[in-house]
Write a protein that holds these residues in place. Structure first.
Motif, PDB file in Angstrom:
ATOM      1  N   ASN A 146      41.927  47.701  32.450  1.00  0.00           N
ATOM      2  CA  ASN A 146      42.115  46.814  31.692  1.00  0.00           C
ATOM      3  C   ASN A 146      43.428  46.962  31.345  1.00  0.00           C
ATOM      4  OD1 ASN A 146      39.150  46.237  31.458  1.00  0.00           O
ATOM      5  ND2 ASN A 146      38.918  47.682  29.543  1.00  0.00           N
ATOM      6  N   ILE A 147      44.122  47.413  31.078  1.00  0.00           N
ATOM      7  CA  ILE A 147      45.655  47.206  30.859  1.00  0.00           C
ATOM      8  C   ILE A 147      46.157  46.980  31.728  1.00  0.00           C
ATOM      9  CG2 ILE A 147      47.332  48.669  30.008  1.00  0.00           C
ATOM     10  CD1 ILE A 147      46.013  51.107  28.776  1.00  0.00           C
ATOM     11  N   TYR A 148      46.226  47.146  33.075  1.00  0.00           N
ATOM     12  CA  TYR A 148      46.513  46.231  33.825  1.00  0.00           C
ATOM     13  C   TYR A 148      45.950  44.807  34.492  1.00  0.00           C
ATOM     14  CZ  TYR A 148      47.988  50.462  36.092  1.00  0.00           C
ATOM     15  OH  TYR A 148      49.469  52.071  36.429  1.00  0.00           O
ATOM     16  N   SER A 149      45.090  44.654  34.223  1.00  0.00           N
ATOM     17  CA  SER A 149      44.489  42.877  34.009  1.00  0.00           C
ATOM     18  C   SER A 149      45.557  42.582  33.134  1.00  0.00           C
ATOM     19  CB  SER A 149      43.080  43.140  33.569  1.00  0.00           C
ATOM     20  OG  SER A 149      42.868  41.863  33.385  1.00  0.00           O
ATOM     21  N   LEU A 187      48.568  43.300  31.637  1.00  0.00           N
ATOM     22  CA  LEU A 187      49.727  43.214  31.692  1.00  0.00           C
ATOM     23  C   LEU A 187      49.813  42.367  32.837  1.00  0.00           C
ATOM     24  CD1 LEU A 187      50.339  46.896  31.815  1.00  0.00           C
ATOM     25  CD2 LEU A 187      51.596  44.988  30.896  1.00  0.00           C
ATOM     26  N   LYS A 188      49.317  42.156  34.187  1.00  0.00           N
ATOM     27  CA  LYS A 188      49.009  41.336  35.248  1.00  0.00           C
ATOM     28  C   LYS A 188      48.980  39.903  35.241  1.00  0.00           C
ATOM     29  CE  LYS A 188      48.473  44.703  39.158  1.00  0.00           C
ATOM     30  NZ  LYS A 188      48.005  44.267  40.276  1.00  0.00           N
ATOM     31  N   GLY A 189      48.096  39.367  33.882  1.00  0.00           N
ATOM     32  CA  GLY A 189      47.645  38.608  33.406  1.00  0.00           C
ATOM     33  C   GLY A 189      46.415  37.916  34.363  1.00  0.00           C
ATOM     34  N   THR A 190      45.854  38.294  34.870  1.00  0.00           N
ATOM     35  CA  THR A 190      44.080  38.323  35.547  1.00  0.00           C
ATOM     36  C   THR A 190      43.202  37.537  34.353  1.00  0.00           C
ATOM     37  OG1 THR A 190      43.626  40.423  35.783  1.00  0.00           O
ATOM     38  CG2 THR A 190      44.804  39.533  37.632  1.00  0.00           C
ATOM     39  N   PHE A 191      43.403  38.420  33.370  1.00  0.00           N
ATOM     40  CA  PHE A 191      42.358  37.752  32.375  1.00  0.00           C
ATOM     41  C   PHE A 191      42.501  36.805  32.504  1.00  0.00           C
ATOM     42  CE2 PHE A 191      45.477  39.279  29.856  1.00  0.00           C
ATOM     43  CZ  PHE A 191      45.677  37.462  28.663  1.00  0.00           C
ATOM     44  N   LEU A 192      43.223  35.876  32.307  1.00  0.00           N
ATOM     45  CA  LEU A 192      43.110  34.024  32.054  1.00  0.00           C
ATOM     46  C   LEU A 192      43.382  32.887  33.508  1.00  0.00           C
ATOM     47  CD1 LEU A 192      47.360  34.234  30.251  1.00  0.00           C
ATOM     48  CD2 LEU A 192      45.030  34.933  29.280  1.00  0.00           C
ATOM     49  N   VAL A 193      43.073  33.993  34.315  1.00  0.00           N
ATOM     50  CA  VAL A 193      42.548  33.393  35.707  1.00  0.00           C
ATOM     51  C   VAL A 193      41.196  33.903  36.007  1.00  0.00           C
ATOM     52  CG1 VAL A 193      45.297  32.144  35.921  1.00  0.00           C
ATOM     53  CG2 VAL A 193      44.048  34.121  37.090  1.00  0.00           C
ATOM     54  N   SER A 194      40.621  34.218  35.891  1.00  0.00           N
ATOM     55  CA  SER A 194      39.382  34.915  36.207  1.00  0.00           C
ATOM     56  C   SER A 194      38.337  33.893  35.392  1.00  0.00           C
ATOM     57  CB  SER A 194      38.810  36.292  35.601  1.00  0.00           C
ATOM     58  OG  SER A 194      38.670  35.903  34.291  1.00  0.00           O
ATOM     59  N   ASP A 195      37.785  34.426  36.236  1.00  0.00           N
ATOM     60  CA  ASP A 195      36.144  33.435  36.058  1.00  0.00           C
ATOM     61  C   ASP A 195      35.442  32.767  34.011  1.00  0.00           C
ATOM     62  OD1 ASP A 195      35.361  32.905  38.859  1.00  0.00           O
ATOM     63  OD2 ASP A 195      33.779  35.033  39.183  1.00  0.00           O
ATOM     64  N   ASP A 196      35.684  33.781  34.018  1.00  0.00           N
ATOM     65  CA  ASP A 196      35.624  33.907  32.220  1.00  0.00           C
ATOM     66  C   ASP A 196      36.622  33.967  31.925  1.00  0.00           C
ATOM     67  OD1 ASP A 196      35.202  36.647  32.457  1.00  0.00           O
ATOM     68  OD2 ASP A 196      34.369  37.655  32.130  1.00  0.00           O
ATOM     69  N   SER A 197      37.328  33.343  32.216  1.00  0.00           N
ATOM     70  CA  SER A 197      38.468  33.206  31.064  1.00  0.00           C
ATOM     71  C   SER A 197      38.757  32.026  30.055  1.00  0.00           C
ATOM     72  CB  SER A 197      39.724  32.947  32.153  1.00  0.00           C
ATOM     73  OG  SER A 197      39.581  31.226  33.131  1.00  0.00           O
ATOM     74  N   PHE A 198      37.513  31.591  30.306  1.00  0.00           N
ATOM     75  CA  PHE A 198      37.571  30.352  29.081  1.00  0.00           C
ATOM     76  C   PHE A 198      37.276  31.107  27.821  1.00  0.00           C
ATOM     77  CE2 PHE A 198      34.989  26.977  26.675  1.00  0.00           C
ATOM     78  CZ  PHE A 198      35.666  26.298  26.800  1.00  0.00           C
ATOM     79  N   LYS A 199      36.645  31.702  27.554  1.00  0.00           N
ATOM     80  CA  LYS A 199      36.541  32.759  26.635  1.00  0.00           C
ATOM     81  C   LYS A 199      37.736  33.352  25.985  1.00  0.00           C
ATOM     82  CE  LYS A 199      33.217  35.491  27.537  1.00  0.00           C
ATOM     83  NZ  LYS A 199      32.176  36.110  27.657  1.00  0.00           N
ATOM     84  N   ASN A 200      38.698  33.507  27.204  1.00  0.00           N
ATOM     85  CA  ASN A 200      40.510  34.325  26.597  1.00  0.00           C
ATOM     86  C   ASN A 200      40.361  33.123  25.858  1.00  0.00           C
ATOM     87  OD1 ASN A 200      38.780  36.629  26.929  1.00  0.00           O
ATOM     88  ND2 ASN A 200      39.454  36.435  29.256  1.00  0.00           N
ATOM     89  N   TRP A 201      41.258  32.473  27.161  1.00  0.00           N
ATOM     90  CA  TRP A 201      41.678  30.748  26.216  1.00  0.00           C
ATOM     91  C   TRP A 201      41.401  30.422  25.148  1.00  0.00           C
ATOM     92  CZ3 TRP A 201      46.135  29.729  28.126  1.00  0.00           C
ATOM     93  CH2 TRP A 201      46.104  30.477  28.873  1.00  0.00           C
TER      94      TRP A 201
END
Length: 105
Positions: free
Chosen positions: A4-7, A9-23
């Motif tokens: 989760n921490i690497y995710s 730091l790398k910003g992959t949580f913004l471009v993943s499939d369920d990133s709409f909730k994050n945005w």
């Protein structure tokens, strides 16, 4: 946990499939931050305006007191007599008399 921490730091949580909730959450938090900053600036502006007006009131109060003290000195009988002596007038030595008017019935 490490993943989760690497995710993050790398910003992959913004471009993943369920990133709409994050945005949505990021935009919501950004909107709240903008509102908070605007509110803070507005409060600061009001504080500065209050301080400026308080200084202006103090200046006007001191000018009023100064003018009132000058007026009190000018209204004193000794000051009036001094000004009139410069113009050639002096106070009367004969006391004034009361004039009474009787009503006619």
């Amino acid at each position: 946990m490490r993943k989760n921490i690497y995710s993050i730091l790398k910003g992959t949580f913004l471009v993943s499939d369920d990133s709409f909730k994050n945005w949505r959450m990021i935009l919501f938090i950004s909107g709240l931050a903008i509102v908070m900053i605007a509110s803070s600036h507005s409060a600061d502006k009001k504080v500065y305006e209050t301080a400026r007006l308080k200084n202006e009131v103090n200046e006007m109060r001191s000018a009023f007191i100064d003018g009132r003290s000058k007026l009190m000195q000018l209204k004193m009988e000794s000051a009036v007599v001094g000004k009139m002596k410069e113009k050639g007038l002096s106070p009367s030595v004969i006391p004034p008399k009361k004039i009474k008017v009787k009503s006619q019935n």
